[in-house]
Scaffold this motif. Sequence first.
Motif, short mmCIF file in Angstrom:
data_model
loop_
_atom_site.label_atom_id
_atom_site.label_comp_id
_atom_site.label_asym_id
_atom_site.label_seq_id
_atom_site.Cartn_x
_atom_site.Cartn_y
_atom_site.Cartn_z
N ARG A 12 0.83 -1.21 0.00
CA ARG A 12 0.00 0.00 0.00
C ARG A 12 0.87 1.27 0.00
O ARG A 12 0.54 2.23 -0.67
CB ARG A 12 -0.97 -0.01 1.18
N ARG A 13 1.98 1.25 0.73
CA ARG A 13 2.88 2.40 0.72
C ARG A 13 3.53 2.55 -0.66
O ARG A 13 3.70 3.67 -1.16
CB ARG A 13 3.94 2.28 1.82
N ILE A 14 3.87 1.44 -1.28
CA ILE A 14 4.44 1.47 -2.63
C ILE A 14 3.43 2.08 -3.60
O ILE A 14 3.75 2.97 -4.40
CB ILE A 14 4.87 0.06 -3.09
N LEU A 15 2.19 1.61 -3.55
CA LEU A 15 1.15 2.13 -4.44
C LEU A 15 0.90 3.62 -4.21
O LEU A 15 0.76 4.38 -5.17
CB LEU A 15 -0.15 1.34 -4.25
N ALA A 16 0.84 4.02 -2.95
CA ALA A 16 0.62 5.44 -2.65
C ALA A 16 1.76 6.29 -3.22
O ALA A 16 1.50 7.35 -3.82
CB ALA A 16 0.50 5.64 -1.14
N ALA A 17 2.99 5.85 -3.07
CA ALA A 17 4.14 6.60 -3.58
C ALA A 17 4.12 6.66 -5.10
O ALA A 17 4.36 7.71 -5.70
CB ALA A 17 5.44 5.98 -3.08
N LEU A 18 3.81 5.55 -5.76
CA LEU A 18 3.78 5.52 -7.22
C LEU A 18 2.66 6.37 -7.79
O LEU A 18 2.80 6.93 -8.88
CB LEU A 18 3.69 4.08 -7.73
N ARG A 43 8.23 -6.50 -5.68
CA ARG A 43 6.86 -6.19 -5.28
C ARG A 43 6.14 -5.41 -6.39
O ARG A 43 4.98 -5.69 -6.68
CB ARG A 43 6.85 -5.39 -3.98
N VAL A 44 6.82 -4.45 -6.99
CA VAL A 44 6.19 -3.68 -8.07
C VAL A 44 5.85 -4.60 -9.24
O VAL A 44 4.76 -4.52 -9.79
CB VAL A 44 7.10 -2.51 -8.52
N ARG A 45 6.75 -5.47 -9.60
CA ARG A 45 6.46 -6.41 -10.70
C ARG A 45 5.29 -7.32 -10.36
O ARG A 45 4.46 -7.62 -11.21
CB ARG A 45 7.72 -7.22 -11.04
N ARG A 46 5.21 -7.77 -9.10
CA ARG A 46 4.08 -8.62 -8.67
C ARG A 46 2.77 -7.83 -8.78
O ARG A 46 1.76 -8.35 -9.25
CB ARG A 46 4.31 -9.10 -7.23
N ALA A 50 -0.28 -8.70 -11.39
CA ALA A 50 -1.63 -8.97 -10.87
C ALA A 50 -2.65 -7.96 -11.38
O ALA A 50 -3.84 -8.10 -11.12
CB ALA A 50 -1.59 -8.95 -9.34
N GLY A 51 -2.18 -6.92 -12.09
CA GLY A 51 -3.10 -5.91 -12.60
C GLY A 51 -3.46 -4.84 -11.60
O GLY A 51 -4.31 -3.99 -11.87
N VAL A 52 -2.83 -4.86 -10.42
CA VAL A 52 -3.09 -3.80 -9.44
C VAL A 52 -2.51 -2.49 -9.96
O VAL A 52 -3.11 -1.44 -9.79
CB VAL A 52 -2.48 -4.17 -8.06
N ILE A 53 -1.35 -2.57 -10.59
CA ILE A 53 -0.80 -1.43 -11.32
C ILE A 53 -1.09 -1.70 -12.79
O ILE A 53 -0.53 -2.63 -13.37
CB ILE A 53 0.72 -1.27 -11.08
N ALA A 54 -1.99 -0.91 -13.36
CA ALA A 54 -2.43 -1.15 -14.74
C ALA A 54 -1.54 -0.50 -15.78
O ALA A 54 -1.62 -0.85 -16.95
CB ALA A 54 -3.87 -0.67 -14.91
N GLY A 55 -0.73 0.46 -15.38
CA GLY A 55 0.15 1.12 -16.35
C GLY A 55 0.66 2.43 -15.79
O GLY A 55 0.35 2.81 -14.65
N TYR A 56 1.44 3.11 -16.60
CA TYR A 56 2.02 4.39 -16.23
C TYR A 56 1.76 5.36 -17.38
O TYR A 56 1.75 4.97 -18.54
CB TYR A 56 3.54 4.25 -16.02
N ALA A 57 1.54 6.63 -17.04
CA ALA A 57 1.22 7.59 -18.10
C ALA A 57 1.70 8.98 -17.72
O ALA A 57 1.78 9.33 -16.53
CB ALA A 57 -0.29 7.62 -18.33
N ALA A 58 1.99 9.77 -18.74
CA ALA A 58 2.28 11.19 -18.53
C ALA A 58 0.95 11.93 -18.38
O ALA A 58 -0.01 11.64 -19.09
CB ALA A 58 3.05 11.74 -19.72
N ILE A 59 0.90 12.86 -17.46
CA ILE A 59 -0.32 13.65 -17.26
C ILE A 59 -0.14 14.95 -18.04
O ILE A 59 0.76 15.73 -17.76
CB ILE A 59 -0.56 13.93 -15.77
N VAL A 60 -1.00 15.14 -19.04
CA VAL A 60 -0.91 16.30 -19.92
C VAL A 60 -2.13 17.19 -19.68
O VAL A 60 -3.25 16.78 -19.99
CB VAL A 60 -0.84 15.87 -21.40
N PRO A 61 -1.94 18.38 -19.14
CA PRO A 61 -3.09 19.29 -18.97
C PRO A 61 -3.67 19.66 -20.34
O PRO A 61 -2.94 20.12 -21.22
CB PRO A 61 -2.48 20.52 -18.28
#
Length: 160
Positions: A12-18, A43-46, A50-61
């Motif tokens: 949960r701390r890893i997810l919050a930080a990411l 842990r991140v790879r796990r 498992a699909g808990v982390i679905a991906g990463y993206a740039a946030i573009v206003p």
Amino acid sequence: MDSELTLDAVDRRILAALQLQGRITYDELAAQVQLSASAVLRRVRRLEDAGVIAGYAAIVPPGKLGLGLCAYLEVQLQRPAEAQAGRLTTQFRAAVQDWPEVAECVCLSTGMHYLLRIVVADMAHYGRFMMDTLLLHPGVQDCKTSFVLDQVKLQRAVPI
């Protein structure tokens, strides 16, 4: 999330930080959650597998790209004969995927209603989208638009 995957406090701390900083290094993340970088990587790879982390993206206003108008459209689909109802819904759901103005589409609990969040350059762009795209779709019966005057809160992170 996979029903067999149990998240502990470190996950949960890893997810919050990411969620706050998706480009953080594994060394920085490890320091934050008080683990080794290799343990954090595992842990991140796990979590990814498992699909808990679905991906990463740039946030573009949107405004930085000249997309200064945001609106929410409540779309009501026609209620045709039963045989045709599923086909029109399927066609609408597929069409929405190809409309670049649609940033988000959700099906509401009020039956044949969908809520679209659209992002466009200006009122002229909005008008073209409505007249040349949305209202020409065979399943659309009615549409109500609410324009965003001010964004009070936008939170991309989910509660952990």
